[in-house]
Write an enzyme that holds these catalytic residues in place. Structure first.
Site, PDB file in Angstrom:
ATOM      1  N   ASP A   9      34.327  49.901  -0.163  1.00 39.65           N
ATOM      2  CA  ASP A   9      35.425  50.671   0.426  1.00 39.65           C
ATOM      3  C   ASP A   9      35.330  52.148   0.039  1.00 39.65           C
ATOM      4  O   ASP A   9      34.583  52.540  -0.874  1.00 39.65           O
ATOM      5  CB  ASP A   9      36.756  50.074  -0.063  1.00 39.65           C
ATOM      6  N   ASP A  21      42.358  48.796   9.327  1.00 38.12           N
ATOM      7  CA  ASP A  21      43.387  48.065   8.576  1.00 38.12           C
ATOM      8  C   ASP A  21      44.477  47.518   9.496  1.00 38.12           C
ATOM      9  O   ASP A  21      45.371  46.811   9.044  1.00 38.12           O
ATOM     10  CB  ASP A  21      44.017  48.967   7.508  1.00 38.12           C
TER      11      ASP A  21
END
Ligand code: GLA
Length: 725
Positions: free
Chosen positions: A471, A541
């Site tokens: 990430d 997301d």
């Protein structure tokens, strides 16, 4: 692929469908044609295509018919009568701001393999060398075209042959000039949880820049653009698409000029870029992939997708179905302990899910997003058995083990920060800009870089991790490194990107069997640079199927969906509280690498019973996304409907997705004209239980009844009738 060079003057790169043609005139390398295949004989006519200089004769410094302002240039520079955007800008050692790069030689070679940056793999390459005799500089322009793909690859290299240093202030990857002014610009913009939004505008006068200044490719703007002739649509019309194989700050510049021509160029963003080139040194631009499609946007996407699946994605991506994961993030966020993790693993075991991914919150003392980045050791207060214990538990339960990491980051509240308060990117006395309570590690420093190599090598090795989710949750600010001299700070952004590539190359090569998934606050670093190393990237997301359908539709313009991941999450959705049924959530997640991201223990029995069936279905759908052809049928950006389909190359089997946002009683059933079928075959469509010919399905269409329910989808198998058992 055929590369033909005639009289050291005309350069032809052709496959069976397209040609890229250049010509040397008055020493300048000029663009002649990129589009439908032409033959060498056609080239005699090309001369006539050049507009003459009558429009601004006073600017001509070459001859009374040749004017740099009106030609189509392959390597435009500043200060010699071409007042459009230059591809290259250099500050010479004596203060020169101009260059004149004149054709010198050419050669055909196997495409070089560079370690420093990602490039599309393989191919025969034409290298054209241009020379600035005054400053002893050479630019090598590299051109690659494959037999089976209508994408031209371009990158440039500059070599300083002089005994003085120079400074690059712009060194783009490509320049292309187009005749005419009637173009539309299609691009992908967005923000976190709202990536890959399609923008389509008529090109206006002046310079339009699509760019990122974020240090990474970013959610804001993707390094992709398409220019299309006005009369285009998804399946018809001429479209040129460009995508940069680059993950740092970029610029794509489109200039509609006064002479009614269009210049498209781009590469590393020059807003915060300079590069000192010492005597004997060379510098490489990232690669630009330029696709020509005579068959609309969908044709363009097919070429990008084919190229990336065959020659960009790491091999492992093509070898197997992507893992079907259960991810702990939306199942538990930071709120878990060993028992909770084990209960998630238990719930997934035997269901068809094959990998458990432990997301954020397992390290340091992290119970919120405000600490511990950098302290990559297990929080044994939360997970008493340690990561190895979780790995072993997964193995016992028949699952693989994945781990979330955010290697490029440091929290102020971390042991790493306390031990090395100078490791993060900051600039002098300026207060650093915090974002998500974290700073960027200065990868340009050797000590930081070596620390990262070692710590992540050991982590993956000792915990026997099968899968890494890499990430990156903020953009780069205070772009400065203590490792660089004051006159080299303009190199920071690109050096950061190069170091990132080096780190990822090191870890992915050291662990060839580990699956790496990219992520960046969702889809903030979905780009071809990352896809060279990572076989999949978390697309966003936004886990609500309604938002996700749009986002996947957007990404499909340029990237193969098999390399983008999506999960079934909780309903009502945790971000927007929208309730969507379990099967619709799964249908939309099945547009790419698939998984679940919710507490399976909280599902109803009926929903749980669906999971093995969904996993089985995914195993049939995914290979078609991976190896077949993909078509966009109905745009969620233009209507309340979303529809796409994927067919295998033999036109035997495929899947059709249809999703309806809102019920509208005023609407008649949608008639979908399918694509990619064989007109002469008969197909069975399992959802409708009907048999129709390919010709009917493609030319008359399939009437899809509107649902009497909001946010509802169908995923229908299309199968050639005589293949059915
Ligand atoms: C980012 C990712 C999410 C999740 C969180 C964890 O937002 O996109 O999927 O991993 O970080 O902090």
């Amino acid at each position: 692929m055929a590369i033909k060079v005639i009289d050291d003057k005309f350069f032809f790169l052709s496959n069976k469908r397209v040609s890229y043609v250049m010509e040397v005139r008055e020493g300048h390398l000029l663009h002649v044609h990129f589009g439908k295949k032409i033959t060498c004989e056609d080239v005699s006519g090309c001369f006539n295509f050049y507009p003459l200089s009558f429009s601004c004769p006073e600017n001509s410094i070459e001859s009374d018919w040749f004017n740099l302002e009106s030609i189509k240039a392959e390597c435009p520079t500043f200060g010699s009568g071409d007042f459009r955007q230059p591809m290259v800008k250099i500050k010479g050692n004596n203060g020169e701001k101009i260059n004149r790069f004149i054709f010198k030689s050419w050669e055909i070679i196997a495409k070089p393999v560079y370690k420093a940056m990602p490039y599309v793999r393989g191919g025969e390459t034409l290298v054209v060398s241009l020379f600035d005799e005054v400053q002893s500089l050479e630019i090598k322009q590299y051109y690659t075209l494959f037999d089976d793909c209508d994408a031209l690859l371009r990158h440039n290299q500059i070599i300083n042959h002089s005994n003085k240093s120079i400074e690059l202030s712009r060194f783009f990857s490509f320049n292309m000039d187009f005749d005419g002014s009637d173009f539309h610009v299609v691009s992908l913009y967005g923000k976190p949880s709202c990536e890959a939004q399609i923008s389509c505008n008529k090109l206006g006068r002046g310079v339009t820049n699509l760019e990122s200044n974020c240090g990474i490719s970013s959610h804001k703007q993707n390094p992709f653009v398409a220019l299309s002739k006005t009369d285009y649509n998804e399946h018809a019309g001429e479209v040129y698409g460009v995508n940069l194989v680059y993950s740092g700050s970029f610029k794509l510049s489109i200039e509609l000029c006064n002479l009614n021509t269009v210049r498209l160029s781009g590469g590393i963003n020059d807003n915060d870029f300079s590069w000192k080139l010492m005597p004997g040194d060379s510098f490489l631009s990232p690669e630009a992939v330029i696709v020509y499609s005579p068959s609309g946007l969908n044709g363009m996407s097919a070429e990008f997708s084919k190229l990336y699946r065959q020659r960009l994605l790491p091999n492992r991506a093509n070898q197997k179905v992507a893992p079907i994961v259960i991810n702990s993030w939306e199942a538990a966020f930071f709120d878990f302990d060993e028992n909770k993790l084990k209960s998630i693993i238990d719930s997934a075991s035997g269901s068809g899910i094959d990998t458990f991914v432990l997301d954020d919150g397992w390290f340091g003392k992290r119970n919120r997003d405000n600490c511990s980045l950098g302290d990559w050791h297990c929080n044994t207060n939360k997970i008493k058995c340690g990561l190895k214990g979780i790995k072993d538990y997964c193995t016992q339960k028949g699952l693989k083990f994945g781990l979330w990491v955010e290697p490029e980051m440091i929290s102020e509240d971390s042991d790493l920060f306390r031990a090395h308060p100078d490791y993060y990117v900051h600039c002098g006395g300026y207060k650093p800009s915090e974002s998500r309570h974290q700073y960027i590690l200065d990868l340009v420093r050797d000590d930081v870089f070596n620390y990262l190599k070692e710590i992540f090598y050991q982590l993956i090795k000792t915990c026997e991790v099968d899968y890494i989710k890499w990430d990156m949750n903020r953009y780069i600010t205070e772009n400065y490194s203590s490792a660089l001299a004051s006159n080299r700070q303009g190199e920071f952004n690109h050096r950061y990107t190069l170091r990132l590539y080096e780190l990822i190359e090191y870890l992915t090569s050291a662990f060839p069997d580990v699956i790496f998934e990219g992520c960046c606050g969702g889809g903030g670093r979905v780009d071809a640079g990352m896809l060279y190393y990572f076989s999949q990237i978390w697309a966003s997301d936004a886990t609500c199927a309604n938002e996700r359908a749009k986002i996947m539709y957007g990404w499909s313009l340029c990237y193969p969906l098999c390399a983008l991941s999506g999960h079934v999450s909780k309903s009502p959705n945790l971000q927007n509280n929208r309730a969507i049924d379990f099967n619709t959530r799964a249908d939309i997640a099945m547009l790419g690498a698939f998984g679940y991201e919710l507490d399976l223990n909280a599902l109803t029995k009926e929903e749980c019973d669906q999971i093995p069936k969904q996993c089985e279905l995914l195993k049939k759908v995914y290979p078609i996304l991976q190896n077949g052809n993909f078509y966009r049928l109905l745009s969620p950006f233009a209507s309340d409907y979303f529809s796409v389909m994927a067919m295998d190359a033999k036109k035997e089997r495929g899947y059709l997705w249809f999703y309806q946002r809102l019920v509208d009683y005023g609407k008649t059933p949608v008639r979908l004209k399918l694509k990619g079928l064989d007109e002469n075959k008969t197909y069975h469509l399992d959802y409708f239980d009907i048999m129709l010919s390919g010709s009917t399905l493609m030319n008359v269409g399939l009437a899809v009844p509107v649902f009497y329910e909001d946010f509802k989808s169908l995923l229908c198998k299309i199968e050639e009738v005589n293949l059915q058992k």
